[in-house]
Design a protein around this motif. Sequence first.
Motif, PDB file in Angstrom:
ATOM      1  N   VAL A  69      55.255 -65.802  70.645  1.00  0.00           N
ATOM      2  CA  VAL A  69      55.683 -66.789  69.645  1.00  0.00           C
ATOM      3  C   VAL A  69      57.202 -66.872  69.608  1.00  0.00           C
ATOM      4  CG1 VAL A  69      55.609 -67.456  67.215  1.00  0.00           C
ATOM      5  CG2 VAL A  69      53.595 -66.410  68.292  1.00  0.00           C
ATOM      6  N   ALA A  70      57.722 -68.095  69.840  1.00  0.00           N
ATOM      7  CA  ALA A  70      59.177 -68.314  69.868  1.00  0.00           C
ATOM      8  C   ALA A  70      59.700 -68.901  68.569  1.00  0.00           C
ATOM      9  CB  ALA A  70      59.540 -69.229  71.032  1.00  0.00           C
ATOM     10  N   SER A  71      58.867 -69.645  67.831  1.00  0.00           N
ATOM     11  CA  SER A  71      59.286 -70.185  66.537  1.00  0.00           C
ATOM     12  C   SER A  71      58.062 -70.516  65.708  1.00  0.00           C
ATOM     13  CB  SER A  71      60.177 -71.431  66.697  1.00  0.00           C
ATOM     14  OG  SER A  71      59.431 -72.540  67.187  1.00  0.00           O
ATOM     15  N   VAL A  72      58.258 -70.494  64.398  1.00  0.00           N
ATOM     16  CA  VAL A  72      57.211 -70.864  63.439  1.00  0.00           C
ATOM     17  C   VAL A  72      57.788 -71.975  62.568  1.00  0.00           C
ATOM     18  CG1 VAL A  72      55.602 -70.056  61.688  1.00  0.00           C
ATOM     19  CG2 VAL A  72      56.445 -68.453  63.419  1.00  0.00           C
ATOM     20  N   ILE A  73      57.200 -73.165  62.641  1.00  0.00           N
ATOM     21  CA  ILE A  73      57.731 -74.337  61.936  1.00  0.00           C
ATOM     22  C   ILE A  73      56.785 -74.700  60.808  1.00  0.00           C
ATOM     23  CG2 ILE A  73      58.483 -76.739  62.191  1.00  0.00           C
ATOM     24  CD1 ILE A  73      58.008 -75.326  65.438  1.00  0.00           C
ATOM     25  N   ALA A  74      57.325 -74.939  59.633  1.00  0.00           N
ATOM     26  CA  ALA A  74      56.499 -75.356  58.493  1.00  0.00           C
ATOM     27  C   ALA A  74      56.928 -76.735  58.030  1.00  0.00           C
ATOM     28  CB  ALA A  74      56.613 -74.359  57.336  1.00  0.00           C
ATOM     29  N   THR A  75      55.963 -77.621  57.843  1.00  0.00           N
ATOM     30  CA  THR A  75      56.284 -78.970  57.371  1.00  0.00           C
ATOM     31  C   THR A  75      56.802 -78.959  55.942  1.00  0.00           C
ATOM     32  OG1 THR A  75      53.975 -79.324  56.687  1.00  0.00           O
ATOM     33  CG2 THR A  75      54.615 -80.094  58.900  1.00  0.00           C
ATOM     34  N   HIS A  76      56.387 -77.961  55.152  1.00  0.00           N
ATOM     35  CA  HIS A  76      56.900 -77.817  53.791  1.00  0.00           C
ATOM     36  C   HIS A  76      56.568 -76.428  53.283  1.00  0.00           C
ATOM     37  CE1 HIS A  76      52.774 -79.293  53.309  1.00  0.00           C
ATOM     38  NE2 HIS A  76      52.789 -78.940  52.037  1.00  0.00           N
ATOM     39  N   LEU A  77      57.060 -76.116  52.076  1.00  0.00           N
ATOM     40  CA  LEU A  77      57.032 -74.730  51.611  1.00  0.00           C
ATOM     41  C   LEU A  77      55.769 -74.304  50.865  1.00  0.00           C
ATOM     42  CD1 LEU A  77      57.629 -75.301  48.447  1.00  0.00           C
ATOM     43  CD2 LEU A  77      60.007 -74.996  49.073  1.00  0.00           C
ATOM     44  N   HIS A  78      54.756 -75.147  50.785  1.00  0.00           N
ATOM     45  CA  HIS A  78      53.548 -74.741  50.074  1.00  0.00           C
ATOM     46  C   HIS A  78      52.820 -73.631  50.835  1.00  0.00           C
ATOM     47  CE1 HIS A  78      53.415 -78.798  47.750  1.00  0.00           C
ATOM     48  NE2 HIS A  78      54.232 -77.911  47.201  1.00  0.00           N
ATOM     49  N   PRO A  79      52.195 -72.687  50.112  1.00  0.00           N
ATOM     50  CA  PRO A  79      51.652 -71.488  50.755  1.00  0.00           C
ATOM     51  C   PRO A  79      50.498 -71.738  51.718  1.00  0.00           C
ATOM     52  CG  PRO A  79      51.113 -71.536  48.409  1.00  0.00           C
ATOM     53  CD  PRO A  79      52.118 -72.610  48.640  1.00  0.00           C
ATOM     54  N   ASP A  80      49.798 -72.869  51.608  1.00  0.00           N
ATOM     55  CA  ASP A  80      48.737 -73.139  52.570  1.00  0.00           C
ATOM     56  C   ASP A  80      49.287 -73.652  53.898  1.00  0.00           C
ATOM     57  OD1 ASP A  80      49.440 -75.400  50.967  1.00  0.00           O
ATOM     58  OD2 ASP A  80      47.669 -76.491  51.650  1.00  0.00           O
ATOM     59  N   HIS A  81      50.607 -73.814  53.981  1.00  0.00           N
ATOM     60  CA  HIS A  81      51.260 -74.210  55.228  1.00  0.00           C
ATOM     61  C   HIS A  81      52.235 -73.132  55.700  1.00  0.00           C
ATOM     62  CE1 HIS A  81      49.850 -78.463  55.154  1.00  0.00           C
ATOM     63  NE2 HIS A  81      49.671 -78.123  53.888  1.00  0.00           N
ATOM     64  N   LEU A  82      53.024 -72.616  54.779  1.00  0.00           N
ATOM     65  CA  LEU A  82      54.089 -71.662  55.105  1.00  0.00           C
ATOM     66  C   LEU A  82      53.671 -70.208  54.935  1.00  0.00           C
ATOM     67  CD1 LEU A  82      57.161 -71.075  55.677  1.00  0.00           C
ATOM     68  CD2 LEU A  82      57.534 -71.376  53.214  1.00  0.00           C
ATOM     69  N   GLY A  83      52.632 -69.947  54.143  1.00  0.00           N
ATOM     70  CA  GLY A  83      52.331 -68.591  53.687  1.00  0.00           C
ATOM     71  C   GLY A  83      52.267 -67.542  54.772  1.00  0.00           C
ATOM     72  N   LEU A  84      51.604 -67.846  55.895  1.00  0.00           N
ATOM     73  CA  LEU A  84      51.428 -66.871  56.961  1.00  0.00           C
ATOM     74  C   LEU A  84      52.669 -66.755  57.849  1.00  0.00           C
ATOM     75  CD1 LEU A  84      49.175 -64.977  58.060  1.00  0.00           C
ATOM     76  CD2 LEU A  84      48.489 -66.846  59.587  1.00  0.00           C
ATOM     77  N   ALA A  85      53.628 -67.654  57.670  1.00  0.00           N
ATOM     78  CA  ALA A  85      54.773 -67.722  58.581  1.00  0.00           C
ATOM     79  C   ALA A  85      55.551 -66.420  58.643  1.00  0.00           C
ATOM     80  CB  ALA A  85      55.699 -68.863  58.156  1.00  0.00           C
ATOM     81  N   PHE A  86      55.718 -65.768  57.501  1.00  0.00           N
ATOM     82  CA  PHE A  86      56.559 -64.572  57.479  1.00  0.00           C
ATOM     83  C   PHE A  86      55.850 -63.369  58.097  1.00  0.00           C
ATOM     84  CE2 PHE A  86      58.103 -67.343  54.056  1.00  0.00           C
ATOM     85  CZ  PHE A  86      59.349 -67.596  54.590  1.00  0.00           C
ATOM     86  N   GLU A  87      54.523 -63.342  58.015  1.00  0.00           N
ATOM     87  CA  GLU A  87      53.778 -62.296  58.711  1.00  0.00           C
ATOM     88  C   GLU A  87      53.878 -62.495  60.226  1.00  0.00           C
ATOM     89  OE1 GLU A  87      49.856 -61.329  56.981  1.00  0.00           O
ATOM     90  OE2 GLU A  87      50.409 -62.674  55.339  1.00  0.00           O
TER      91      GLU A  87
END
Length: 327
Positions: A69-87
């Motif tokens: 994985v080279a990058s994790v992109i989130a369309t917005h900050l809601h947890p059903d989109h961004l939540g797993l990004a930090f893991e």
Amino acid sequence: MTGQLRELHAGVHALRVPMHAGGLPYSLCYLIEDADGRIHIVDPGTAGSDNLAALDAALRSIGHGMHSVASVIATHLHPDHLGLAFEVSAASGAPVVLHERERDALLAPPAPATDPAALLEAWGVPEQRRPELLAAAARPTATTTLPDGAADRIAGVRDGDILAIPGRSIRVLWTPGHTAGHLCLDDAGLGMLYTGDHVLPTVNPGLGLGAGFTRNPIADYLDSLERVAALGEREVAPGHEDVFTGLAERCVELSRHQLRRTQEVAAGLASATAAEEQTVWELARTLTWTSGWDGLSGFTLLSALTQTGMHAAFARSPEGRDHLRRW
């Protein structure tokens, strides 16, 4: 099936990620392979060890892993989109990429809470209905928790930026409305548009769900719909439901849905007497609701009043009047 991985194009896969908070059953996560054999993840979904394991299994099934994985992109900050990004970021070392407004909102100290009792008073809510609405306002809301050290791995992008994905040219489109820093991702070469919650195939997204707005979220949303509709034909990769075509037609449907409500509210405002303008409560009672006015209670009633207030402000504004004239 939830958890199912599906190849959309060579090097582009969609994964259904379960949502744990009810409502929609899953969000859609996209895995994009670049020319160097690395993976870029769009909207990884809701946090949790089960979802992380499912994502890792999906990566392995296409010959990759978290190390790819080279990058994790989130369309917005809601947890059903961004939540797993930090893991995923912690496991891979990849940066988390957001529009700069979402990044700033995520990193900012919590804003002082609005006094719900004062808001209900301003809306003209009858005394006997206020306890249930105060209870609904006190319910915890789903938010993305920022783990220790994660702030150093967040990167902000701006409208028009090209993502750092070798071999692909994917452009950032700032599409505020659902949130103030929502973005879509346009892969014109492939003819795909990743839309997050901006354009969904059947669901009408909520608007104004977050901080950072500098104008009415309805005005932002309608302008953003016009912008993506003008792209021409695209295969739409949304944040929920399923991939679809007919972008321009769906944008028209979504615009009409919002403007019908604004028109209803404008008619209610126009019927008020010069001596006493209708309150948000009185306006909301006259509008058409899917469950009927008497079917609204608690959180759904609070949401209806919030929407009504937003549409009333929009209907009174020069932008709102212009949109209604053009509609």
